[in-house]
Design a protein around this motif. Structure first.
Motif, PDB file in Angstrom:
ATOM      1  N   ALA A  69       0.821  -1.216   0.000  1.00 30.93           N
ATOM      2  CA  ALA A  69       0.000   0.000   0.000  1.00 30.93           C
ATOM      3  C   ALA A  69       0.852   1.263   0.000  1.00 30.93           C
ATOM      4  CB  ALA A  69      -0.945   0.007   1.201  1.00 30.93           C
ATOM      5  N   LYS A  70       2.147   1.133   0.303  1.00 34.90           N
ATOM      6  CA  LYS A  70       3.029   2.308   0.292  1.00 34.90           C
ATOM      7  C   LYS A  70       3.551   2.631  -1.107  1.00 34.90           C
ATOM      8  CE  LYS A  70       4.683   1.904   5.027  1.00 34.90           C
ATOM      9  NZ  LYS A  70       5.865   1.668   5.869  1.00 34.90           N
ATOM     10  N   LEU A  71       3.296   1.742  -2.079  1.00 34.14           N
ATOM     11  CA  LEU A  71       3.752   2.020  -3.440  1.00 34.14           C
ATOM     12  C   LEU A  71       2.870   3.104  -4.055  1.00 34.14           C
ATOM     13  CD1 LEU A  71       4.431  -1.545  -4.888  1.00 34.14           C
ATOM     14  CD2 LEU A  71       6.092   0.167  -4.199  1.00 34.14           C
ATOM     15  N   PRO A  72       3.473   4.016  -4.847  1.00 36.26           N
ATOM     16  CA  PRO A  72       2.643   5.028  -5.501  1.00 36.26           C
ATOM     17  C   PRO A  72       1.690   4.333  -6.467  1.00 36.26           C
ATOM     18  CG  PRO A  72       4.877   5.025  -6.394  1.00 36.26           C
ATOM     19  CD  PRO A  72       4.885   4.106  -5.219  1.00 36.26           C
ATOM     20  N   GLY A  73       0.438   4.734  -6.449  1.00 35.74           N
ATOM     21  CA  GLY A  73      -0.549   4.146  -7.360  1.00 35.74           C
ATOM     22  C   GLY A  73      -1.362   3.042  -6.719  1.00 35.74           C
ATOM     23  N   LEU A  74      -0.943   2.565  -5.543  1.00 33.44           N
ATOM     24  CA  LEU A  74      -1.714   1.537  -4.840  1.00 33.44           C
ATOM     25  C   LEU A  74      -2.227   2.097  -3.516  1.00 33.44           C
ATOM     26  CD1 LEU A  74       0.329  -1.786  -5.292  1.00 33.44           C
ATOM     27  CD2 LEU A  74      -1.651  -1.019  -6.572  1.00 33.44           C
ATOM     28  N   GLY A  75      -3.506   1.916  -3.248  1.00 40.73           N
ATOM     29  CA  GLY A  75      -4.079   2.280  -1.955  1.00 40.73           C
ATOM     30  C   GLY A  75      -4.299   1.028  -1.138  1.00 40.73           C
ATOM     31  N   PRO A  76      -4.947   1.144   0.030  1.00 40.39           N
ATOM     32  CA  PRO A  76      -5.158  -0.034   0.884  1.00 40.39           C
ATOM     33  C   PRO A  76      -5.944  -1.137   0.160  1.00 40.39           C
ATOM     34  CG  PRO A  76      -5.778   1.984   2.034  1.00 40.39           C
ATOM     35  CD  PRO A  76      -5.494   2.363   0.618  1.00 40.39           C
ATOM     36  N   ARG A  77      -6.959  -0.734  -0.607  1.00 41.95           N
ATOM     37  CA  ARG A  77      -7.798  -1.728  -1.264  1.00 41.95           C
ATOM     38  C   ARG A  77      -7.054  -2.412  -2.416  1.00 41.95           C
ATOM     39  NH1 ARG A  77     -13.582  -2.775  -1.757  1.00 41.95           N
ATOM     40  NH2 ARG A  77     -13.789  -1.449   0.058  1.00 41.95           N
ATOM     41  N   SER A  78      -6.397  -1.614  -3.245  1.00 42.62           N
ATOM     42  CA  SER A  78      -5.701  -2.224  -4.381  1.00 42.62           C
ATOM     43  C   SER A  78      -4.471  -2.994  -3.909  1.00 42.62           C
ATOM     44  CB  SER A  78      -5.324  -1.176  -5.433  1.00 42.62           C
ATOM     45  OG  SER A  78      -4.726  -0.057  -4.830  1.00 42.62           O
ATOM     46  N   ALA A  79      -3.914  -2.617  -2.754  1.00 44.01           N
ATOM     47  CA  ALA A  79      -2.794  -3.379  -2.195  1.00 44.01           C
ATOM     48  C   ALA A  79      -3.260  -4.779  -1.794  1.00 44.01           C
ATOM     49  CB  ALA A  79      -2.200  -2.652  -0.988  1.00 44.01           C
ATOM     50  N   ARG A  80      -4.476  -4.877  -1.256  1.00 45.86           N
ATOM     51  CA  ARG A  80      -5.022  -6.199  -0.921  1.00 45.86           C
ATOM     52  C   ARG A  80      -5.197  -7.040  -2.175  1.00 45.86           C
ATOM     53  NH1 ARG A  80      -8.448  -3.871   3.026  1.00 45.86           N
ATOM     54  NH2 ARG A  80     -10.074  -3.721   1.468  1.00 45.86           N
ATOM     55  N   ARG A  81      -5.750  -6.400  -3.219  1.00 42.58           N
ATOM     56  CA  ARG A  81      -5.923  -7.122  -4.481  1.00 42.58           C
ATOM     57  C   ARG A  81      -4.581  -7.590  -5.020  1.00 42.58           C
ATOM     58  NH1 ARG A  81      -8.204  -5.273  -9.451  1.00 42.58           N
ATOM     59  NH2 ARG A  81      -7.550  -3.177  -8.908  1.00 42.58           N
ATOM     60  N   ALA A  82      -3.578  -6.696  -4.927  1.00 40.68           N
ATOM     61  CA  ALA A  82      -2.250  -7.026  -5.447  1.00 40.68           C
ATOM     62  C   ALA A  82      -1.642  -8.181  -4.647  1.00 40.68           C
ATOM     63  CB  ALA A  82      -1.348  -5.796  -5.396  1.00 40.68           C
ATOM     64  N   ALA A  83      -1.810  -8.148  -3.328  1.00 39.25           N
ATOM     65  CA  ALA A  83      -1.250  -9.201  -2.479  1.00 39.25           C
ATOM     66  C   ALA A  83      -1.882 -10.550  -2.822  1.00 39.25           C
ATOM     67  CB  ALA A  83      -1.478  -8.869  -1.004  1.00 39.25           C
ATOM     68  N   PRO A  88      -2.179  -6.115 -10.443  1.00 39.27           N
ATOM     69  CA  PRO A  88      -3.403  -5.413 -10.804  1.00 39.27           C
ATOM     70  C   PRO A  88      -3.333  -3.985 -10.273  1.00 39.27           C
ATOM     71  CG  PRO A  88      -3.801  -6.941  -8.994  1.00 39.27           C
ATOM     72  CD  PRO A  88      -2.406  -7.195  -9.472  1.00 39.27           C
ATOM     73  N   GLY A  89      -3.712  -3.026 -11.090  1.00 39.37           N
ATOM     74  CA  GLY A  89      -3.699  -1.631 -10.664  1.00 39.37           C
ATOM     75  C   GLY A  89      -2.454  -0.883 -11.095  1.00 39.37           C
ATOM     76  N   LEU A  90      -1.421  -1.616 -11.540  1.00 39.63           N
ATOM     77  CA  LEU A  90      -0.216  -0.952 -12.025  1.00 39.63           C
ATOM     78  C   LEU A  90      -0.041  -1.237 -13.522  1.00 39.63           C
ATOM     79  CD1 LEU A  90       2.496  -1.544  -9.253  1.00 39.63           C
ATOM     80  CD2 LEU A  90       1.121   0.487  -9.638  1.00 39.63           C
ATOM     81  N   GLY A  91       0.207  -0.202 -14.296  1.00 40.62           N
ATOM     82  CA  GLY A  91       0.529  -0.372 -15.707  1.00 40.62           C
ATOM     83  C   GLY A  91       2.016  -0.172 -15.913  1.00 40.62           C
ATOM     84  N   PRO A  92       2.483  -0.133 -17.164  1.00 40.31           N
ATOM     85  CA  PRO A  92       3.926   0.018 -17.414  1.00 40.31           C
ATOM     86  C   PRO A  92       4.476   1.312 -16.817  1.00 40.31           C
ATOM     87  CG  PRO A  92       2.757  -0.556 -19.437  1.00 40.31           C
ATOM     88  CD  PRO A  92       1.712  -0.290 -18.394  1.00 40.31           C
ATOM     89  N   ARG A  93       3.700   2.393 -16.939  1.00 37.38           N
ATOM     90  CA  ARG A  93       4.199   3.684 -16.465  1.00 37.38           C
ATOM     91  C   ARG A  93       4.228   3.745 -14.932  1.00 37.38           C
ATOM     92  NH1 ARG A  93       4.602   9.157 -18.628  1.00 37.38           N
ATOM     93  NH2 ARG A  93       4.392   8.165 -20.645  1.00 37.38           N
ATOM     94  N   ALA A 147       4.341   1.248 -12.971  1.00 36.74           N
ATOM     95  CA  ALA A 147       5.320   0.267 -12.491  1.00 36.74           C
ATOM     96  C   ALA A 147       6.716   0.898 -12.438  1.00 36.74           C
ATOM     97  CB  ALA A 147       5.331  -0.966 -13.393  1.00 36.74           C
ATOM     98  N   ARG A 148       7.021   1.733 -13.417  1.00 35.50           N
ATOM     99  CA  ARG A 148       8.312   2.435 -13.400  1.00 35.50           C
ATOM    100  C   ARG A 148       8.387   3.366 -12.201  1.00 35.50           C
ATOM    101  NH1 ARG A 148       8.199   2.988 -19.081  1.00 35.50           N
ATOM    102  NH2 ARG A 148       7.197   5.000 -18.856  1.00 35.50           N
ATOM    103  N   ARG A 149       7.285   4.104 -11.979  1.00 34.61           N
ATOM    104  CA  ARG A 149       7.263   4.998 -10.815  1.00 34.61           C
ATOM    105  C   ARG A 149       7.428   4.213  -9.528  1.00 34.61           C
ATOM    106  NH1 ARG A 149       3.027   8.510  -9.032  1.00 34.61           N
ATOM    107  NH2 ARG A 149       1.531   7.120 -10.033  1.00 34.61           N
ATOM    108  N   ALA A 150       6.741   3.060  -9.445  1.00 38.06           N
ATOM    109  CA  ALA A 150       6.813   2.230  -8.246  1.00 38.06           C
ATOM    110  C   ALA A 150       8.229   1.699  -8.042  1.00 38.06           C
ATOM    111  CB  ALA A 150       5.814   1.078  -8.343  1.00 38.06           C
ATOM    112  N   ALA A 151       8.872   1.267  -9.138  1.00 39.38           N
ATOM    113  CA  ALA A 151      10.235   0.730  -9.033  1.00 39.38           C
ATOM    114  C   ALA A 151      11.189   1.805  -8.528  1.00 39.38           C
ATOM    115  CB  ALA A 151      10.695   0.199 -10.396  1.00 39.38           C
TER     116      ALA A 151
END
Lengths: 203, 203
Positions: free
Chosen positions: A18-32, B21-26, B28-32
């Motif tokens: 959830a600390k990654l830019p672009g992910l919130g608490p909800r999308s972090a759960r989905r990602a996990a 889910p929730g991250l695209g190529p762009r 993902a770069r920001r996240a990295a």
């Protein structure tokens, strides 16, 4: 309300994602959950890629780029024009310019812009190291392109750097302002339109 | 056009992050880049959390939940009502119900819904294992709540499960349809409004 549904290991994974830019608490759960489901194809490779990044990635001592070597691949590339330095705010800007593949120069990452309100002064940015770098260059630096963002802070920083480079025999340039390629006039601000008119060119 | 700006390690990290889910190529770069910049506070802990997940997380052999033990914490919790099983499509639905803390039952994760077009038949879902589980339960199962999504595939799956459970002495129920709490009538579809009217209750 944050009752733990899963074990502490999964909760911790969610919290960190959830600390990654672009992910919130909800999308972090989905990602996990996605990671756990795709254990072989995603979780294990990504875990390994992160371990590799932890071990190998470092900041280039010359330009501030991130790479697995220092000086980085760009700084040590003999095909690069070392006489031109592009000054940018952030590594992301370096990546953007490299993706566009528009210039074969070397870079200098400032690590931000001057922002008195946020307590960011010249000593927090890689400005002194830029002056040093130009001073001590084996191949003389002919041009410094200040490619900071077209924001108030960016422009203030650009002026500050210009002042610092005074007295060095180096040409200082900045990016052109104008209409973005593919942009519609109707959506542009007055400043951009004024700059585009002022810098108009013949066909 | 996908010229490599950084070393292969960072490129690989970006490519894998882009599969979340929730991250695209762009993004993902920001996240990295964010991960690399916050090495101590984010990259190292997240790398460790993923390694932990790789090592410890497993799928519960009873209900299909993901946890660090199998049978999972929910299945082995003595305070849980084992006579009620909530059937859901996905672990995410289990988490959603647990967060809402509305029922103290056990779960059964189907792992999807029947979808002939996608080639997903009954043998791809945990339906036979649900029948087995009810058949062989030490504490008799009294009620199965089919809490699949209110989609066409979900409802088809619900009917199929109902057929499979025929002959077993178990009550089969489904979630109520109606106006979501906080929902505005103006934005609801006709089917939901019809269901809400039909199942209306007295004050």
């Amino acid at each position: 309300m944050s009752k733990s549904v899963t074990g502490p290991e999964i909760e911790r994974l969610i919290q960190l994602l959830a600390k990654l830019p672009g992910l919130g608490p909800r999308s972090a759960r989905r990602a996990a959950l996605h990671l756990i489901k795709k254990k072989e194809n995603l979780l294990i490779p990504l875990s390994a890629a992160m371990a590799q990044a932890v071990e190998k990635v470092r900041v280039c001592e010359t330009c501030g780029n991130v790479d697995t070597t220092s000086p980085c691949t760009l700084c040590t590339d003999p095909r690069r024009d070392n006489s031109t330095i592009v000054v940018i705010e952030d590594v992301a800007d370096l990546w953007a310019l490299e993706r566009a593949a528009v210039i074969n120069a070397t870079y200098h990452v400032l690590g931000g812009v001057l922002s008195p309100l946020d307590g960011i002064g010249p000593e927090d940015l890689a400005i002194a190291s830029l002056v040093d770098r130009i001073d001590n260059a084996t191949i003389p630096v002919k041009e410094v392109i200040i490619a900071v963002n077209a924001t108030v802070e960016g422009q203030t920083t650009a002026h500050y750097i210009t002042d610092q480079l005074e007295g060095l025999e180096v040409k200082i340039t900045r990016l052109a302002h104008g209409v973005p390629v593919g942009g519609e006039l109707d959506y542009l601000d007055e400043g951009t339109l004024a700059a585009a008119i002022k810098s108009r060119s013949g066909f």
